[in-house]
Design a protein around this motif. Sequence first.
Motif, mmCIF file in Angstrom:
data_model
loop_
_atom_site.group_PDB
_atom_site.id
_atom_site.type_symbol
_atom_site.label_atom_id
_atom_site.label_comp_id
_atom_site.label_asym_id
_atom_site.label_seq_id
_atom_site.Cartn_x
_atom_site.Cartn_y
_atom_site.Cartn_z
ATOM 1 N N GLN A 260 1.016 -1.264 0.156
ATOM 2 C CA GLN A 260 0.082 0.054 0.030
ATOM 3 C C GLN A 260 0.846 1.089 -0.071
ATOM 4 O OE1 GLN A 260 -3.620 0.288 2.457
ATOM 5 N NE2 GLN A 260 -2.658 1.871 3.553
ATOM 6 N N THR A 261 0.909 2.113 -1.006
ATOM 7 C CA THR A 261 1.604 3.346 -1.240
ATOM 8 C C THR A 261 0.889 4.276 -0.755
ATOM 9 O OG1 THR A 261 0.874 3.977 -3.399
ATOM 10 C CG2 THR A 261 2.793 2.338 -3.066
ATOM 11 N N GLY A 262 -0.401 4.272 -0.465
ATOM 12 C CA GLY A 262 -1.235 5.409 0.210
ATOM 13 C C GLY A 262 -1.637 6.477 -1.403
ATOM 14 N N ILE A 263 -1.119 5.968 -2.436
ATOM 15 C CA ILE A 263 -1.609 7.064 -3.362
ATOM 16 C C ILE A 263 -2.357 6.102 -4.378
ATOM 17 C CG2 ILE A 263 -0.493 7.813 -5.506
ATOM 18 C CD1 ILE A 263 2.234 8.112 -3.800
ATOM 19 N N SER A 264 -3.826 6.819 -4.529
ATOM 20 C CA SER A 264 -4.809 6.070 -5.214
ATOM 21 C C SER A 264 -4.461 5.678 -6.575
ATOM 22 C CB SER A 264 -6.020 7.296 -5.181
ATOM 23 O OG SER A 264 -6.565 7.443 -3.874
ATOM 24 N N TYR B 12 -9.774 11.950 -7.274
ATOM 25 C CA TYR B 12 -9.251 10.785 -7.056
ATOM 26 C C TYR B 12 -7.703 10.632 -7.254
ATOM 27 C CZ TYR B 12 -8.512 5.693 -7.685
ATOM 28 O OH TYR B 12 -8.459 4.326 -7.722
ATOM 29 N N VAL B 13 -7.418 11.225 -8.269
ATOM 30 C CA VAL B 13 -6.069 11.525 -8.882
ATOM 31 C C VAL B 13 -5.315 12.483 -7.838
ATOM 32 C CG1 VAL B 13 -4.256 12.104 -10.484
ATOM 33 C CG2 VAL B 13 -6.572 11.098 -11.101
ATOM 34 N N THR B 14 -5.956 13.665 -7.542
ATOM 35 C CA THR B 14 -5.003 14.610 -6.518
ATOM 36 C C THR B 14 -5.198 14.206 -5.358
ATOM 37 O OG1 THR B 14 -6.235 16.461 -8.274
ATOM 38 C CG2 THR B 14 -5.600 17.089 -5.918
ATOM 39 N N GLN B 15 -4.174 14.265 -4.738
ATOM 40 C CA GLN B 15 -4.160 14.235 -3.341
ATOM 41 C C GLN B 15 -2.724 14.948 -2.718
ATOM 42 O OE1 GLN B 15 -3.565 9.692 -3.768
ATOM 43 N NE2 GLN B 15 -2.614 9.782 -1.630
ATOM 44 N N ARG B 16 -2.902 14.970 -1.367
ATOM 45 C CA ARG B 16 -1.796 16.115 -0.780
ATOM 46 C C ARG B 16 -0.555 15.360 -0.485
ATOM 47 N NH1 ARG B 16 -5.785 16.478 2.889
ATOM 48 N NH2 ARG B 16 -4.207 15.171 4.506
ATOM 49 N N LEU C 181 -11.162 2.944 -2.589
ATOM 50 C CA LEU C 181 -12.216 2.052 -3.115
ATOM 51 C C LEU C 181 -13.406 2.887 -3.059
ATOM 52 C CD1 LEU C 181 -11.287 -1.544 -2.545
ATOM 53 C CD2 LEU C 181 -11.345 -0.281 -4.793
ATOM 54 N N ASN C 182 -13.438 3.501 -1.949
ATOM 55 C CA ASN C 182 -14.883 4.233 -1.571
ATOM 56 C C ASN C 182 -14.921 5.414 -2.507
ATOM 57 O OD1 ASN C 182 -15.826 2.775 0.481
ATOM 58 N ND2 ASN C 182 -14.704 3.727 2.200
ATOM 59 N N ILE C 183 -13.650 6.312 -2.570
ATOM 60 C CA ILE C 183 -13.840 7.384 -3.448
ATOM 61 C C ILE C 183 -14.258 6.875 -5.015
ATOM 62 C CG2 ILE C 183 -12.586 9.300 -4.496
ATOM 63 C CD1 ILE C 183 -10.672 9.007 -2.203
ATOM 64 N N SER C 184 -13.885 5.699 -5.391
ATOM 65 C CA SER C 184 -14.138 5.058 -6.537
ATOM 66 C C SER C 184 -15.605 5.315 -6.866
ATOM 67 C CB SER C 184 -13.497 3.741 -6.937
ATOM 68 O OG SER C 184 -12.097 3.812 -6.516
ATOM 69 N N TYR C 185 -16.253 4.431 -5.742
ATOM 70 C CA TYR C 185 -17.736 4.437 -5.815
ATOM 71 C C TYR C 185 -18.353 5.565 -5.907
ATOM 72 C CZ TYR C 185 -17.839 -0.651 -5.661
ATOM 73 O OH TYR C 185 -17.433 -1.935 -6.087
ATOM 74 N N ASP C 186 -17.818 6.572 -5.079
ATOM 75 C CA ASP C 186 -18.365 8.143 -4.847
ATOM 76 C C ASP C 186 -18.369 8.490 -6.286
ATOM 77 O OD1 ASP C 186 -18.800 8.163 -2.359
ATOM 78 O OD2 ASP C 186 -17.033 9.132 -1.760
ATOM 79 N N LEU C 187 -17.376 8.246 -7.181
ATOM 80 C CA LEU C 187 -17.379 8.788 -8.320
ATOM 81 C C LEU C 187 -18.166 8.165 -9.357
ATOM 82 C CD1 LEU C 187 -13.566 9.581 -8.665
ATOM 83 C CD2 LEU C 187 -15.591 11.435 -8.384
ATOM 84 N N LEU C 188 -18.270 6.805 -9.228
ATOM 85 C CA LEU C 188 -18.880 6.058 -10.587
ATOM 86 C C LEU C 188 -20.522 6.023 -10.128
ATOM 87 C CD1 LEU C 188 -16.720 2.724 -10.350
ATOM 88 C CD2 LEU C 188 -16.893 4.195 -12.218
#
Lengths: 458, 584
Positions: free
Chosen positions: A130-134, A413-417, A428-435
């Motif tokens: 897990q790299t922590g990067i979506s 999704y792509v953008t993160q700090r 995965l949660n963000i993915s469902y939000d978007l989809l």
Amino acid sequence: MVKVGYKDISEISGPLIFVRGVKDAGYNEMVTIETPDGEIKSGQVLDTRNGLAIVQVFGSTSGLDSNNTTVRFRGETARIKVSDEVLGRIFNGLGEPIDNGPQLVSKEDVEIVGDAINPYSREEPSEFIQTGISTIDGMNTLVRGQKLPIFSGSGLPHNVLAAQIARQAKTLKTGESFAVVFGAMGITSEEANFFMNEFRKTGALSRAAIFMNLSSDPSMERIILPRVALTTAEYLAYEREYHVLVILTDMTNYCESLREISSAREEVPGRRGYPGYMYTDLSTIYERAGKIRGKNGSITQLPILTMPGDDITNPIPDLTGYITEGQIVMSRELQRKGVYPPVDVLPSLSRLMNQGIGKGRTREDHRGVADQLYSAYATGKDLRSLSAIVGEESLSASDKSYLKFADNFESKYVTQRLDEDRTIEDTLNISYDLLSELPESEMKRLKKDFITKYGKWK
Amino acid sequence: MGKIIRVSGPVVVAEDIENQKMFDVVRVGELNLIGEIIKMNGNKATIQVYEDTSGIKPGEKVETTGKPLSVELGPGLLKSIYDGIQRPLDIIRESSGDFIRRGYTANPIDLKAKWDFRPIVKKGDEIRGGQILGTVQETSLIEHKIMAPRRLEGKISEITDGKLTVTDVFAHVSTKNGERKLTMRQEWPVRTIRGVKSKLPPSIPLVTGQRVIDTFFPVAKGGTVAVPGPFGSGKTVVQHQLSKWADSEIVVYVGCGERGNEMTEILTTFPELQDPKSGKPLMERTILIANTSNMPVAAREASIYTGISIAEYYRDMGYGIALMADSTSRWAEALREISGRLEEMPGEEGYPAYLGRRLSEFYERSGNAIIDGNPDRNGSITIVGAVSPPGGDISEPVSQNTLRVTRVFWALDASLASRRHFPSINWLNSYSLYESELLPWFSENISKEWPTIYSRMMNILQKESELQEVVQLVGYDALPDREKSILDVAKIIREDYLQQSAFDDVDQYCSLKKQIVMMKLIMHYSEEIEKAVELGFSMEEIQNIPSKEKISRIKEVRENDLESYYKDAISSIDADLKRIRGEK
């Protein structure tokens, strides 16, 4: 034993010297060269015949002459000393300490041109990192033992991303030892300082072995450096059971040194002047990543290369892509939009993703979600260029929702700090939000069961 | 004894080797590295060495073995993993550890294993080369036929049965030149073609269970396929899928200059996967040749010959073989590297002038053939060669020379791969020259409608690409409904038919029976909406009918439930459209 010195140098050409009178120089044997003013250089035999040896000099050939230079053949191929003590130390490209610390003392003395791993001995890499990067975890998953390069361009934040990965990478297991082997080839001192500070700040320095060849250092050492670094990594992984992350930057400089030698040897050039054997040569670096059955350690490689002119068909990224198990591609267009990390997921790929994800590893719906994101984003991007021609009004309602999806995907999704460490669940949660902004009937990559279980459609 | 006079990478020059012959295998240096003589000039011989030459010096010895580079043939080949010159990697690991050390050799086939030999000829029988003398159950899937060595003629004077090793004598044959003892182990020089009586035209497809291949670009048993594509376009996945599901009896997979982990993937997954016909592990019919990119480059050059020689041996038994070569570009690069070291005059892009000849010689070893020898039998070798063109541009020499000799072209497309349309075979650029020869087989064995449905689907896809250009200019809304309906159906064909997941339990293998059912369902939908459009209904009303989802979900349906699912889907489509018509 004192080695016989040879003084009969018939020709010096670029980094090559032609030594006459030698009868039994071994191919790839290391040599020591004493210049007239007492400087010591090293080199390696590239071609050996009865009475002639062609030697490649590491470092510049300035100051060498054909009468007073002495060449001694060491009688062995390039070797370095390895031990646990390498951690926390800084070396040059030949593996000599440059941090004013003591020389390495060790009985273990290994050849740097490692033998190939027997394919039968390899273990299939399958542990999710897990790299922590979506964009990586969700869509181009890194697994332990993989070689996953970052294809970047000059001016893009590949170093920042690499440092973030090195900082955040973890597996779901505990109680394992980690080490970082950092090989810098021809990078500027500013870039080098960035990494050093990063390692120092996070405390990673004490478990890192650093091999440094700056842009002002001899370019020939860049040929040796990755092999020295990987030999060290192999020792740590297979003898000392460390999980080693090897960061190699910048492979473009490595390839340029290779081209320099090739042209000095007057070899028939391949594409863009790079030698025809560059594929084989690169593979002897990249293929040293992996896992071995019955051994606890592993080598994961994260090479970084800057694509000349952002051209992915340039021989360097092209040959690299054919060897490595995928690639993370950075995009200037996203960078301009202010997206960090500017990872363009469409040309990116992780070939070992399927082994590392799914039930028991990440989540059962991971593959479907990733595929759905890929196809939706690709559709959205296509429509973006279409709407630039025909105007957004002439798009259908469903097309408009894809257009919106592509924008949201980039901004959410792509953008993160820089310090945002997302868990795979978050991703995965963000993915469902978007989809869920798209019609449910379009979810052809997702299994019905998963839509019911995880979906957010009304 | 010969002596080395020059070392440059994998090329070594030696002088004064006794009895040197072109292409003989020699042992080089104190480490006894394996090499092959590739050029002779007076008493000098140029040798390509199959192992790393670091540390080798002028003055070290060179000895010839007196034999050309050969493969060892006999029971025990299946389930093996070899390097490019048939060294067994599993045995090497036991003696040399996890890394391949130099100078190690081991016998390619197990000399100690006992096989239950059953003769089918008896004492007094006249035999000829190529004749099947007996059988051995090699794995649960394959019966190994023990054939008389070529050019042998004589009468059996003694024959045994029962448990034998490959070196035990199983028969004595009296010939004109005296008595010959036969063992199950044979040798064959890899660069020599094993001839056949004659070759047959292709007539039966190699069923792969991959829809885009079987339906649109089928390959015949004994045919040749080129699969060029840039990196990441899924060449390896296509090759893996074929070696898993193609209905050949034996698969020879040559990993030629590719990734080590890919070979590991085969080694770990194949024993677990089941052959769709017999339910036995796929490994039981597989032979792997693994010469990964970081292994010596000269052995990479030899690897495809090792692979094809083994394939020919099994073909001679009467089997259908699928040979996967991944990737022929890496083989060509090995050729180029050695040619460069020999300082030969380079041809296009530095490749030697004989690249085209060597490639066509290799592909010519494929084919559907009548085997020489009793009893009469046919065997075939299908070659699927991956090509890795630099930058994905197939105008380069390896792709072009390959396309000249292969008859099927699966064009892998990076833009399809990037939207995860797999298999990313581009339906507009690919072709199969076997199509006309194979369509009769499909209409006889699967369905009479196959040829018509096939050409209608292809038409729709072609029409779509034309319409896409119009859409780029005027926008989708400006199209008439008739055209919109074509785009709608084309989208279904692309997404619900051509796309196929290699990782889904059900979808990874799609039988021809399921393929025709899926095609019929799509065509039914197409006809029905066409009718509705003619009646004046707009696509906006039609294209969102709920039963459309049934088409996209048919992939997930198992073979047993297919019939009822199909009927149900047809009636829901009819009902939906009837409802629309009724409402108006």
